[in-house]
Design a protein around this motif. Structure first.
Motif, short mmCIF file in Angstrom:
data_model
loop_
_atom_site.label_atom_id
_atom_site.label_comp_id
_atom_site.label_asym_id
_atom_site.label_seq_id
_atom_site.Cartn_x
_atom_site.Cartn_y
_atom_site.Cartn_z
N ALA A 102 16.99 -47.30 -0.75
CA ALA A 102 18.40 -47.72 -0.76
C ALA A 102 18.84 -48.08 -2.17
N TRP A 103 17.96 -48.75 -2.94
CA TRP A 103 18.31 -49.10 -4.32
C TRP A 103 18.42 -47.85 -5.19
N ILE A 104 17.47 -46.93 -5.02
CA ILE A 104 17.52 -45.68 -5.78
C ILE A 104 18.81 -44.92 -5.45
N HIS A 105 19.15 -44.93 -4.17
CA HIS A 105 20.39 -44.27 -3.73
C HIS A 105 21.60 -44.95 -4.36
N ALA A 106 21.55 -46.31 -4.43
CA ALA A 106 22.67 -47.07 -4.99
C ALA A 106 22.83 -46.81 -6.49
N PHE A 107 21.73 -46.50 -7.18
CA PHE A 107 21.80 -46.19 -8.60
C PHE A 107 22.52 -44.88 -8.85
N ARG A 108 22.59 -44.01 -7.84
CA ARG A 108 23.26 -42.71 -7.92
C ARG A 108 22.79 -41.92 -9.14
N LEU A 109 21.54 -41.51 -9.07
CA LEU A 109 20.91 -40.82 -10.20
C LEU A 109 21.63 -39.53 -10.59
N ARG A 110 22.32 -38.93 -9.64
CA ARG A 110 22.98 -37.66 -9.96
C ARG A 110 24.14 -37.83 -10.94
N THR A 111 24.60 -39.08 -11.13
CA THR A 111 25.69 -39.32 -12.08
C THR A 111 25.17 -39.52 -13.51
N LEU A 112 23.87 -39.72 -13.67
CA LEU A 112 23.33 -40.04 -14.98
C LEU A 112 23.47 -38.90 -16.00
N PRO A 113 23.30 -37.62 -15.60
CA PRO A 113 23.52 -36.55 -16.59
C PRO A 113 24.92 -36.59 -17.19
N SER A 122 28.02 -49.55 -13.29
CA SER A 122 29.27 -49.06 -12.71
C SER A 122 29.06 -48.60 -11.28
N ASN A 123 27.96 -47.88 -11.04
CA ASN A 123 27.67 -47.38 -9.70
C ASN A 123 27.43 -48.53 -8.70
N LEU A 124 26.69 -49.55 -9.13
CA LEU A 124 26.41 -50.69 -8.27
C LEU A 124 27.69 -51.47 -7.98
N ALA A 125 28.48 -51.69 -9.02
CA ALA A 125 29.74 -52.42 -8.84
C ALA A 125 30.69 -51.66 -7.94
N ASN A 126 30.68 -50.33 -8.05
CA ASN A 126 31.52 -49.49 -7.21
C ASN A 126 31.09 -49.59 -5.75
N ASP A 127 29.79 -49.60 -5.52
CA ASP A 127 29.24 -49.76 -4.17
C ASP A 127 29.68 -51.10 -3.58
N LEU A 128 29.57 -52.14 -4.39
CA LEU A 128 29.96 -53.48 -3.95
C LEU A 128 31.45 -53.58 -3.70
N GLY A 129 32.25 -53.11 -4.66
CA GLY A 129 33.70 -53.24 -4.55
C GLY A 129 34.28 -52.48 -3.37
#
Length: 300
Positions: A6-17, A55-62
């Motif tokens: 779930a944490w790895i998913h929340a990090f949204r690795l596909r956005t890193l490139p 940004s990804n984590l904050a977006n998930d939370l918001g």
């Protein structure tokens, strides 16, 4: 889903490139102009990765707090929405990445002071703090700018102009006006990824009160806007190459054009929002390819 997944998913690795595109381009432009620091490159990369994950984590939370993440959402289920990670846990992780982003950014500035004056250093520090605030306030807070149609502008500024120009400046210690062209090109492509995301989520965003630019413009105009974003990015790259023409190797970035044009065709023909989800990763990778080929072409 386990908590680790779930944490790895929340990090949204596909956005890193996508996040790395501006750092790579700014650094390659610096190499082409005779200035490069490996420490600056590594620290800028680390800082950007921390900011993107923040940004990804904050977006998930918001989006969870606002109700934008619900059963009708088209994209992948978010971490807080799934219930595997609580809001308190997400808040704590957001704080962790604020600290990591600030620490990496301060280290980056410390290394950059060998090229910068203290005044320039304080300006860069201010911009870094603004970047952290922007990463959080996209969907978190009383008046998140992502809910008012300003997400595109902030992505263009931070992922394009500040990302590329700031990285170049830390390497070289100076700027020239024509750098605005490739910096804007990457910024526009990054906005294109956000626009894809908002096209996918248009119906649910409208219902939940999230006024993205897609919701404001309407789907038809948002598609035209998307074509303009990608098309203008390619044009700006060509203009910079014309102004700084040295050798045919500089046309290496054209290798990314078929992928960008394909994206434009897919978006223009799309009728099912959920089919746009895989295009997010493809456009992000195409943007990274553009940055790498553009910069390498200047060095060869």
């Amino acid at each position: 889903m386990s908590k680790t997944k779930a944490w790895i998913h929340a990090f949204r690795l596909r956005t890193l490139p996508l996040a790395l595109s501006n750092i790579f381009l700014g650094s390659l432009l610096a190499v082409a102009d005779g200035g490069f620091s490996l420490k600056i490159f590594l620290l800028a990369t680390l800082t950007t990765l921390f900011l993107q994950i923040l940004s990804n984590l904050a977006n998930d939370l918001g989006d969870s707090i606002s109700g934008a993440d619900n059963e009708e959402r088209v994209g992948p289920q978010r971490a807080v929405q799934s219930g595997v990670i609580s809001k308190k846990e997400m808040i704590r992780m957001v704080i962790v990445f604020v600290i990591l982003s600030l620490a990496a950014g301060l280290w980056l500035l410390w290394e950059g002071l060998q090229f910068l004056s203290y005044t320039q250093g304080f300006i860069m520090l201010g911009l870094g703090i603004l970047a952290i605030a922007a990463a959080i306030n996209y969907t978190v807070g009383k008046n998140p700018y992502g809910y008012s149609g300003f997400g595109d502008l902030f992505v263009f500024i931070f992922f394009g102009l500040l990302g590329v120009l700031g990285t170049y400046f830390l390497h070289v210690g100076s700027l020239h006006w024509s750098l605005l062209l490739p910096a804007s090109a990457v910024g526009l492509l990054c906005v294109g990824v956000l626009n894809l995301n908002n096209l996918r989520d248009e119906v649910n965003d409208a219902k939940s009160g999230k006024k993205t630019l897609v919701v404001i413009l309407g789907r038809k105009c948002a598609k035209i806007y998307h074509l303009m974003l990608i098309g203008m990015a390619m044009i700006l790259a060509c203009i910079y190459t014309y102004l700084h023409w040295i050798s045919p190797f500089q046309l290496l970035f054209v290798l990314s054009f078929p992928f960008l044009i394909r994206n434009m065709v897919v978006v223009s023909k799309n009728e099912q929002p959920q089919e746009l989800d895989p295009e997010l990763k493809r456009l992000a990778l195409s943007t990274l390819l553009f940055s790498l080929t553009f910069g390498i072409g200047l060095i060869l």
